[in-house]
Design an enzyme around this catalytic site. Structure first.
Site, PDB file in Angstrom:
ATOM      1  N   LYS A   1      26.087  -3.336  -0.277  1.00 23.27           N
ATOM      2  CA  LYS A   1      27.555  -3.244  -0.191  1.00 23.27           C
ATOM      3  C   LYS A   1      27.983  -2.519   1.079  1.00 23.27           C
ATOM      4  O   LYS A   1      29.157  -2.233   1.268  1.00 23.27           O
ATOM      5  CB  LYS A   1      28.095  -2.475  -1.403  1.00 23.27           C
TER       6      LYS A   1
ATOM      7  N   ARG B   1       0.790  -1.220   0.000  1.00 20.42           N
ATOM      8  CA  ARG B   1       0.000   0.000   0.000  1.00 20.42           C
ATOM      9  C   ARG B   1       0.828   1.278   0.000  1.00 20.42           C
ATOM     10  O   ARG B   1       0.598   2.192  -0.803  1.00 20.42           O
ATOM     11  CB  ARG B   1      -0.907   0.070   1.240  1.00 20.42           C
ATOM     12  N   THR B   2       1.782   1.359   0.909  1.00 12.24           N
ATOM     13  CA  THR B   2       2.474   2.640   1.096  1.00 12.24           C
ATOM     14  C   THR B   2       3.284   2.988  -0.147  1.00 12.24           C
ATOM     15  O   THR B   2       3.187   4.104  -0.674  1.00 12.24           O
ATOM     16  CB  THR B   2       3.376   2.578   2.344  1.00 12.24           C
TER      17      THR B   2
ATOM     18  N   ARG C   1      11.094   3.881   3.766  1.00 10.91           N
ATOM     19  CA  ARG C   1      10.693   2.883   4.775  1.00 10.91           C
ATOM     20  C   ARG C   1      11.929   2.097   5.174  1.00 10.91           C
ATOM     21  O   ARG C   1      12.691   1.665   4.309  1.00 10.91           O
ATOM     22  CB  ARG C   1       9.631   1.932   4.219  1.00 10.91           C
TER      23      ARG C   1
ATOM     24  N   HIS D   1       4.683   5.573  11.847  1.00  7.85           N
ATOM     25  CA  HIS D   1       4.212   5.478  10.451  1.00  7.85           C
ATOM     26  C   HIS D   1       3.270   6.671  10.196  1.00  7.85           C
ATOM     27  O   HIS D   1       2.062   6.516  10.071  1.00  7.85           O
ATOM     28  CB  HIS D   1       3.493   4.141  10.244  1.00  7.85           C
TER      29      HIS D   1
HETATM   30  N1   CP Z   1      -0.409  -0.012   5.790  1.00 10.13           N
HETATM   31  C1   CP Z   1       0.813  -0.275   5.281  1.00 10.13           C
HETATM   32  O1   CP Z   1       1.817   0.307   5.654  1.00 10.13           O
HETATM   33  O2   CP Z   1       0.799  -1.241   4.314  1.00 10.13           O
HETATM   34  P1   CP Z   1       2.095  -1.719   3.511  1.00 10.13           P
HETATM   35  O3   CP Z   1       3.025  -2.367   4.491  1.00 10.13           O
HETATM   36  O4   CP Z   1       1.585  -2.685   2.465  1.00 10.13           O
HETATM   37  O5   CP Z   1       2.725  -0.509   2.903  1.00 10.13           O
END
Ligand code: CP
Length: 353
Positions: free
Chosen positions: A80, A51-52, A101, A129
Site C-alpha cells: 500500500k 537459506r537466510t 532483506r 550481505h
Molecule cells: N545465501 C543466501 O543468501 O541464500 P538465500 O538467498 O536462499 O537466502
C-alpha cells in the site's frame, strides 16, 4: 543497541568472539536452548530467500525465541506504499530484533535510523550481505582452522554479488589475505569495492589459472534478477563452470564455498568431492545467526561510528537501485580516499553538479 548493517560494524575482535560463540553453541546446543525465551525475531523479507530466512527462523527457535514476519512483501502494507522507515517503527513495537532483506541498496541503513530494536541486514540488493559473511568466515575457520594467510579466489558475478563485497570487506582485515578475481569483464567488482582491495590482488581470465594457487574458491551465481537486459544475462551466465575435471588442478586442502543457490556454475559432479564445502557451509549459517541474535540482544552500548565522516548532501546517487531514490530519506555522503563523494547508504558515487 547495536545493528549489523555492514560486516565492519563488528571489529575483528568482536567477529572472533562471535565465531567462537557459534562454535560453543555447536558443541553445547542444550546450554543455549532457552537463552532467548520470550524474545521475538521479526523477519522482514522483501526479496526471495531460502537459506537466510529459514536459518534465521531455525536459529531463533533453537534459542527458545519466537519468529514473526513476512516472506513476501506483497502480503504486507508495503504493497500500500508504506516506507521502510514506517514499517520498522511499527515492527519495533512487536519484536525485539529485526532481520531485513531488501532489494533496494541501503534499505537496512534507513531501517537502523528509525528502529528502536537491533536491525540485521539479511542482504540489500547487490550491495552487502554481512550474515552470509559470518557464515563464510565460520566455514573457513572450521574447514581450514584459521582465517589469516589465505588466498581466496572469487569467481563469477563480482559486480552484483553482495556476498563477495561483504567477504572482501571482512577478509581484508586478516593478515596475509590475497584475493584472486575471476569474472567476465562486464561483471567485475564495483569501484567502491575494488578501491578497498589490498594491493596484492590479482585478476585472471580462467578458473584453470586460478585453481592451483587457492586455499578457498568462492563461487557465485550470475545474479539474473539484477540485470536490466536479460540478453546480457543469457550471454554471461555460463562464463565460469567448475567441474570435477577442473578440480584436479586444485590443491588437496582447497575448499569450495558458494553462498547458494547455485544455478549451473558448479557441476553436480563436484558435490561428492570432500573439498566441496558448500552444503556444510549452509549449516554453519544457522549457528552463526544463533550467535549473532544472542549477542545483539545482549548488547546495550551504542552503535560504534564507522571511520568515515558523513555529511548531508543534496546530490543524487548514481545507483538506480539505491534506497535514496525511492524513499524520502535524509541523503548523506562521505568522501573516499580518492576524493570521490559517495552515497552513505549504498557506497556508489554521487552525481556531479
Ligand atoms: N545465501 C543466501 O543468501 O541464500 P538465500 O538467498 O536462499 O537466502
Amino acid at each position: 543497541m547495536r545493528h549489523l548493517i555492514d560486516p565492519t560494524d563488528l571489529s575483528v575482535e568482536e567477529t572472533g568472539q562471535l565465531l567462537n560463540l557459534a562454535i560453543d553453541i555447536i558443541n553445547n546446543r542444550q546450554a543455549y536452548a532457552h537463552v532467548c525465551d520470550g524474545k521475538k525475531l521479526a523477519t522482514l523479507f522483501y526479496e526471495p530467500s531460502t537459506r537466510t530466512r529459514l536459518s534465521f527462523t531455525a536459529a531463533m527457535m533453537e534459542l527458545g525465541g519466537n519468529v514473526l514476519g513476512f516472506s513476501d512483501a506483497r502480503t504486507s502494507s508495503v504493497s500500500k506504499g508504506e516506507t521502510v522507515a514506517d514499517t520498522v517503527r511499527v515492527v519495533s513495537s512487536f519484536a525485539d530484533i529485526i532481520a531485513m532483506r531488501h532489494f533496494k541498496e541501503g534499505a537496512p541503513n534507513v531501517a537502523a535510523q528509525y528502529s528502536r530494536i537491533p536491525i540485521i541486514n539479511a542482504g540489500d540488493g547487490g550491495h552487502s550481505h554481512p550474515t552470509q559473511t559470518l557464515t563464510d568466515l565460520l566455514s573457513i575457520l572450521r574447514e581450514l582452522g584459521h582465517l589469516d594467510n589465505l588466498t581466496i579466489g572469487l569467481c563469477g558475478d563480482l559486480k552484483y554479488g553482495r556476498t563477495v563485497h561483504s567477504l572482501i570487506k571482512a577478509m581484508k582485515r586478516y593478515d596475509g589475505t590475497r584475493f584472486v578475481l575471476i569474472s567476465p569483464d562486464e561483471l567485475r567488482l564495483p569501484d567502491y569495492i575494488k578501491n578497498i582491495l589490498p594491493s596484492n590482488f590479482i585478476e585472471v581470465n580462467t578458473l584453470e589459472e586460478a585453481l592451483p594457487m587457492l586455499d578457498v574458491l568462492y563461487m557465485t551465481r550470475v545474479q539474473q534478477e539484477r540485470f536490466a537486459n536479460q540478453d546480457d544475462y543469457e550471454r554471461l551466465k555460463d562464463s565460469f563452470i567448475l567441474d570435477a575435471k577442473k578440480m584436479t588442478l586444485a590443491p588437496e586442502h582447497m575448499i569450495v564455498l558458494h553462498p547458494l543457490p547455485r544455478v549451473n556454475e558448479i557441476s553436480t559432479d563436484v558435490d561428492e568431492d570432500p573439498r566441496a564445502a558448500y552444503f556444510r557451509q549452509v549449516g554453519n549459517g544457522k549457528f552463526v545467526r544463533m550467535a549473532l541474535i544472542y549477542t545483539l540482544l545482549g548488547k546495550t552500548e551504542e552503535q560504534p561510528k564507522r571511520l568515515r565522516v558523513l555529511s548531508p548532501t543534496t546530490r543524487r546517487c548514481t545507483n538506480d537501485r539505491c534506497i535514496t531514490l525511492s524513499e524520502p530519506v535524509v541523503k548523506q555522503s562521505y568522501t573516499d580516499e580518492d576524493g570521490v563523494e559517495r552515497c552513505a547508504y549504498c557506497d556508489h558515487c554521487l552525481r556531479k553538479d
